[in-house]
Design a protein around this motif. Structure first.
Motif: not given
Length: 496
Positions: A174-185
């Motif tokens: 259960a994250a407080d924030a997420t970093v993803t790359f290029f495009r969302k999934k």
């Protein structure tokens, strides 16, 4: 309007984007370094004052990203510990290189490794995880979810499937924030994954945008980037008839409110004229409540067909409060036979439970079906349960029906028969109130009347609906939704 990419890509498409970058001269080690830097930057923004950080590193490239984060934060003076799943010498490729660049403390992954952490970076598993969490990884995630530390996830929270938007057995970080790359999934926008991710930061790490042209995704985050260019803007040379004449079919005298809600939604969102087609017994009650919206009497399906023979009526909504049964089915056929753009909602859908072949055999091409999950099950029995994801279910439904299908919910999903899908992310919980769906039907109707293509009209209406509810806030009732539209349109016209 064009700053944030709106395409959503699957896990397989993300792998393809990585390959595209490598084939076009971008070293994969550079991508990992940029990914780690993006995460470290977010940590620094969320927690400017240094404190104890634990980075949970898995055995793959997600763990490699974690080693980069650890190194960068340590270089800024942060006390950092890496908790590694598996043996360090078992790491391969770029992950092994970045593990070799890490000179700080490394301990085996365990719940005990979380002791004293003020912030935890989750770099155990990325979006491609295809099994449930097991062993020490499972124990550590369970402990993390009961910990007081802030949690920043890399790519997706560990345990969450990137395409399905859920964990296999319900357990993920259960994250407080997420970093993803290029495009969302898909996991970043579908429920319950969206909640597990927290706010998502999309970082560009050096993958060329041309990779999107090669991938050609058909899945989109719903928003202005998707439909803004097609949204009808006021033309000083136009008149009300150029903005379309929408018709909402009313129910009997005791159930007319839903149709009026839809009609007001259609008028507020810009239809030039709106009429309520009213059974004669309901004309009096409708007329007493309507002013700018006209009332058109009719008797049964034949009367509705005769009314719609007037070609000035170019879009029709039927379903809100109209009643369930054979009479409604006959009126739906009258609407479809008129060859108008149509919204089929609520009772118009339930009336075809068990008889969907007849409905889907009709000319539905210009229609938008707007079921909630219960109505979706009546129209497409077992499809939600048997599909791998909500996206696949709605996409299949649109192909079967031959028209746009909109599945309502906190992640309202709109699919076109050609495979395009939009997922909405701006709907607040305040929309769980009687009549809000009727207003949504009216918003879609009003945009169809203004000649907007059905998939884009439905997507835009859903987004406007969510923003209207957010703008009003707690205490919302359905009547409030249309009244938020003028302020939204004022800003929208400036931005598109």
């Amino acid at each position: 309007m064009h700053d944030v990419p709106h395409e959503i890509i699957t896990v397989a498409q993300m792998y393809a984007a990585d390959r595209f970058a490598a084939e076009h001269g971008v070293p994969t080690l550079n991508l990992m370094e940029a990914a780690g830097r993006a995460v470290a930057d977010l940590v620094l923004r969320r927690k400017p004052k240094p404190g104890p950080v634990v980075v949970l590193c898995g055995p793959g490239n997600n763990g490699g990203d974690g080693f980069v984060v650890a190194r960068l934060l340590k270089a800024r003076g942060w006390p950092v510990t890496v908790a590694l799943l598996g043996a360090r010498d078992a790491l391969k490729g770029d992950a092994a290189i970045n593990a070799g660049r890490w000179s700080g403390e490394t301990v085996p992954l365990s719940p005990a490794a979380l002791a004293g952490a003020e912030l935890v970076v989750d770099a155990l598993y990325g979006a491609g995880l295809s099994r449930l969490l097991e062993g020490v990884a499972r124990d550590t995630v369970m402990a993390l979810n009961n910990h007081t530390a802030q949690v920043v996830a890399i790519d997706v929270p560990s345990g969450l499937h990137g395409d399905l938007g859920r964990a296999y057995d319900g357990l993920c970080v259960a994250a407080d924030a997420t970093v993803t790359f290029f495009r969302k999934k898909p996991a970043h926008v579908l429920m319950p994954g969206r909640i597990a991710c927290g706010p998502v930061t999309l970082a560009q790490i050096g993958i060329p945008d041309e990779a999107i042209e090669a991938i050609k995704p058909a899945l989109f985050v719903n928003g202005k980037r998707l439909w803004g260019r097609a949204y009808p803007k006021p033309d000083p040379r136009a008149h009300k008839y150029a903005h379309g004449h929408a018709v909402v079919v009313s129910g009997p005298a005791h159930a007319t409110g839903a149709a009026r809600l839809a009609a007001r939604g259609a008028l507020r969102i810009g239809a030039g004229l709106v009429s309520v087609a009213s059974p004669r017994a309901a004309v009096d009650v409708n007329a007493k409540h309507l002013t700018a919206i006209m009332v058109k009497p009719f008797d049964g399906a034949e009367g509705l067909a005769q009314l719609l023979s007037d070609k000035r009526y170019n879009a029709v909504a039927i379903g809100p409060g109209v009643g369930v049964g054979e009479a409604t089915r006959a009126m739906v056929y009258a609407v479809l036979d008129s060859d108008r753009a149509a919204v089929l909602d609520a009772d118009a859908l339930t009336s075809f439970a068990g008889e969907t072949e007849a409905l889907f055999g009709s000319a539905l091409g210009k229609s938008v079906l707007t079921p909630h999950e219960g109505e979706f099950e009546r129209l497409f029995p077992g499809l939600l349960k048997s599909s791998s994801s909500r996206i696949d279910a709605v996409r299949t439904a649109a192909a079967q029906a031959g028209c746009v299908v909109l599945l309502k919910g906190p992640d309202t999903t709109v699919a076109a028969p050609d495979g395009r899908v939009s997922i909405n992310t701006n709907a607040p919980p305040y929309l769980g109130t009687a009549g809000s769906g009727d207003v949504l039907a009216g918003f879609i109707l009003g945009l169809l009347a203004q000649h907007m293509e059905p998939f884009l009209a439905a997507s835009a209406a859903v987004w406007m609906h969510g923003l209207a509810a957010t703008q009003f806030g707690p205490g919302l009732i359905a009547e409030d939704l249309p009244e938020q539209v003028p302020a939204i349109l004022r800003r929208l016209y400036e931005e598109i």
